[in-house]
Motif scaffolding. Structure first.
Motif, mmCIF file in Angstrom:
data_model
loop_
_atom_site.group_PDB
_atom_site.id
_atom_site.type_symbol
_atom_site.label_atom_id
_atom_site.label_comp_id
_atom_site.label_asym_id
_atom_site.label_seq_id
_atom_site.Cartn_x
_atom_site.Cartn_y
_atom_site.Cartn_z
ATOM 1 N N VAL A 144 97.619 -21.233 87.881
ATOM 2 C CA VAL A 144 99.070 -21.079 88.022
ATOM 3 C C VAL A 144 99.391 -19.882 88.912
ATOM 4 N N VAL A 145 98.728 -18.749 88.641
ATOM 5 C CA VAL A 145 99.005 -17.546 89.414
ATOM 6 C C VAL A 145 98.593 -17.727 90.864
ATOM 7 N N MET A 146 97.404 -18.330 91.075
ATOM 8 C CA MET A 146 96.883 -18.445 92.428
ATOM 9 C C MET A 146 97.700 -19.405 93.266
ATOM 10 N N VAL A 147 98.221 -20.477 92.672
ATOM 11 C CA VAL A 147 99.015 -21.414 93.466
ATOM 12 C C VAL A 147 100.262 -20.706 93.983
ATOM 13 N N TYR A 148 100.935 -19.972 93.068
ATOM 14 C CA TYR A 148 102.141 -19.275 93.496
ATOM 15 C C TYR A 148 101.802 -18.219 94.538
ATOM 16 N N LEU B 292 91.176 -8.788 93.965
ATOM 17 C CA LEU B 292 91.211 -8.288 95.341
ATOM 18 C C LEU B 292 90.425 -9.208 96.266
ATOM 19 N N ILE B 293 89.268 -9.671 95.776
ATOM 20 C CA ILE B 293 88.475 -10.575 96.601
ATOM 21 C C ILE B 293 89.190 -11.920 96.772
ATOM 22 N N MET B 294 89.850 -12.387 95.714
ATOM 23 C CA MET B 294 90.593 -13.643 95.841
ATOM 24 C C MET B 294 91.709 -13.502 96.852
#
Lengths: 217, 323, 119
Positions: free
Chosen positions: B27-31, B277-279
């Motif tokens: 959810v967080v990464m999509v946004y 941070l890496i993401m």
């Protein structure tokens, strides 16, 4: 902070640890757990093997093979060789199955292929014979002659001993298998090489600039 | 293998927490990804739904779950249903050996990194099954490309991790973190910078993220091996892709960036900060570089990353032996 | 008959793998199917080696290393067999055993003679 986390975790797990200690005293649990795990893995191997040899769709056969590999990896874990179990998964499931898939794809084994016909009665009889003969010959031999070695438990091997063994005692085998893998790779590339017809050279084998320009454009 | 009830309960609770982590992460990464894409491309990104578009991902996932599941004809039903399951569930197992904190490892396996590498092979198998069972030319081509890319990029990844294993002397992830210090100059990135760089590139290639995302390029292959999946199946593939990204970031943090150790307070928050941070770096890469052609992609691996990683391994071995 | 020790149980499991692989090898009509059966048999062999190493006074390190070598050899052999399958596919057009057998009819050998450029 770490000490706080450690104490909280110890507190959380203490009732389960007490339960474990209680069970270890009052039930001879270790052996039955191992026998149950063994039975489970044998069932997995049997299911996977039957799917691998009996399925008419070759990709399903490959799936059965993967199931068998998991069963054998579980057996290796029961035998106390976790390194070998993970290497089995890495090598077989990760590499050999991918190779088999590419072979299935490149030889165009679609759903209407040869494998889809049911086996003829003669071939089914031969298959059954091939299944029963090794069992009939070797199982009595094993049951009569296997030494009854009752040791306490099978100890897991430390991976560092395997590494030492590879570098010190069995270094010749180690180097040889590297060479075998290299030769296999080179051989496979050579066998599957599709030679382009010589388009850049003219009749006498010298470079023809006109044809090379055509090739490049 | 510890078969006591305590360790089994620990594993089950860890698996449940990992599922929660994977969903929250997606959810967080999509946004985050859509907002970053917007800002890099000088547009606002999603801003309609909720305050500054924060509920966008949840609305997207509700739409995905409610979609009609239609199965194209002529598919092999067993393989078709098995592929998303095989993509999603092994990733749970992969999070188990990772040391989130000093005492926060779900299952401290003595061959932790081998477990992670072995079960990553199952992700490759799920690509194969998805592509084959779709009975679709583009799907099969996308699957073949994805598989050859994945198995190609595994090799420099393994070798760069092997260089760190030479230095630490153990395959156990907790041990590798213990060997590093708290301050950034004591982390493994200072001792093995080339391995870190190789690992970063092969990480992007392994998870099929841009600029190496040709197998799922929309304009070339109409979504590649998951063309025929919609609704729940697609959601599972999507979740597993983000979970894979998170997993390789965690492994990178453990091996090269000091794990849960940080300058001021050691603890599990450092793992998450460094991993995210890496993401962020991976997302930044996606919207900065153009897509690499497939033969260039494989060339980078076989002609550059593999010789460099062998060279790195050789130098590491010589230095470790001499010192 | 001796009571069932762990060694016996593991040897029986590896024997099961061997028989299944042999049955598959005899029944299958495609070359890839035969390769799958051969991999089953090799797995059974590796299991037998490791069981014999760990459950007896023999050195368990050597047994595990031998099984590791068997795995490496199986992978190398699978690579070469698959390359050969591709060559057979190119030459004969199909990979089923009934059609690939060139010894049976001599006109199969004449019509698809190896040209210079094939090698």
């Amino acid at each position: 902070m770490d000490q706080a986390i450690e104490q909280i975790l110890t507190l959380i797990w203490s009732p389960l640890r007490a339960l474990d200690a209680f069970l270890a005293e009052h039930l001879p649990g270790q052996e039955t757990a191992a026998i149950a795990a063994y039975a489970f893995y044998v069932l997995v191997i049997l299911a996977g093997g039957l799917m691998a040899i009996g399925s008419r769709n070759l990709v399903r056969a490959m799936l059965g093979l993967i199931l068998t590999f998991f069963g054998v990896a579980g057996m290796y874990l029961l035998l106390g060789s976790p390194f070998l179990a993970f290497m089995q998964l890495l090598i077989y499931v990760g590499a050999v199955c991918v190779l088999i898939f590419f072979a299935v794809m490149l030889t165009k084994n679609t759903n209407e292929g040869e494998e889809f016909k049911l086996p003829s009665p003669a071939s089914a009889v031969y298959g059954l014979l091939a299944f029963i003969l090794p069992l009939a010959v070797l199982v009595p031999l094993i049951l009569v002659n296997a030494p009854n070695l009752k040791q306490e438990a099978i100890e897991p091997t430390d991976t560092s001993y395997l590494g030492e063994g590879l570098i010190t005692e069995n270094v010749v085998g180690f180097e040889l298998i590297s060479i075998i893998l290299l030769v296999a790779m080179a051989g496979a590339v050579f066998l599957a090489w599709r030679r382009q017809p010589d388009k850049g050279k003219n009749q006498s084998g010298q470079n023809d600039p006109a044809k090379t320009k055509e090739l490049r454009s | 293998m510890d078969l006591s009830i305590t360790s089994l309960a620990q594993i089950i609770i860890a698996c449940l927490m990992v599922i929660g982590l994977m969903v929250a992460n997606a959810v967080v990464m999509v946004y985050f990804e859509r907002k970053t894409a917007g800002f890099i491309q000088r547009r606002p990104g999603p801003y309609e739904v909720g305050p500054r578009g924060t509920i966008q991902a949840i609305c997207d996932s509700m739409k995905l779950l409610g979609k009609q599941l239609f199965i194209p004809g002529n598919v092999d039903w067993l393989l078709y249903f098995l592929a998303p399951v095989l993509a999603f569930f092994p990733v749970l197992l992969l999070f188990l050996p990772i040391p989130f904190g000093k005492f926060l490892t779900a299952m401290s396996v003595d061959e932790g990194i081998l477990l992670i590498l072995a079960f990553s092979g199952l992700g490759v198998i799920s690509n194969i099954l998805a592509g084959w069972s779709s009975n679709n030319k583009y799907g099969l081509l996308g699957a073949a490309r994805a598989v050859s890319q994945s198995i190609a990029y595994e090799i420099p990844m393994i070798m760069s991790l092997l260089a760190v294993i030479f230095l630490s002397g153990s395959l156990n992830l907790s041990q590798i973190v213990e060997e590093q210090g708290s301050w950034p100059w004591q982390w493994n990135i200072c001792v093995q910078p080339l391995a870190f760089f190789i690992y970063l590139v092969s990480l992007v290639g392994e998870t099929n993220r841009a600029p190496f995302d040709l197998p799922e390029a929309e304009s070339e292959l109409t979504a590649g091996f998951h063309t025929e999946y919609s609704g729940m199946g697609f959601a599972l593939f999507f979740l597993s892709e983000y979970a894979n990204m998170l997993l390789v970031s965690f492994v990178c943090v453990t091996f090269f960036l000091g794990g849960w150790k940080g300058p001021f307070l050691d603890g599990f928050w450092w793992t998450f900060i460094k991993a995210y941070l890496i993401m962020m770096f991976i997302v930044w890469l996606r919207w900065t570089f153009p897509r690499v052609r497939f033969d260039q992609l494989l060339n980078i691996n076989w002609k550059w990353l593999l010789p460099l990683s062998i060279l790195n391994l050789w130098i590491t071995a010589i230095v470790v032996k001499l010192l | 008959m001796t009571p069932l020790s762990p060694l016996t149980l593991f040897l029986l499991a590896s024997l099961l793998l061997l028989s299944l692989g042999l049955a598959g090898l005899v029944t299958r009509r495609t070359l890839v199917g035969m390769l799958i059966s051969v991999e089953l048999m090799l797995n059974g062999a590796g299991l037998a080696i490791v069981a014999a190493a760990k459950c007896t006074p023999a050195s368990d390190i050597h047994g595990q290393l031998a099984a590791l070598f068997v795995m490496g050899l199986a992978a190398a052999e699978a690579t070469l067999v698959l390359a050969m399958i591709l060559v057979v596919q190119k030459r004969f057009g199909k990979v089923t055993l009934d059609d690939v057998s060139a010894i049976r009819s001599s006109d199969a050998l004449d019509s698809t003679d190896l040209a210079e450029s094939d090698i």
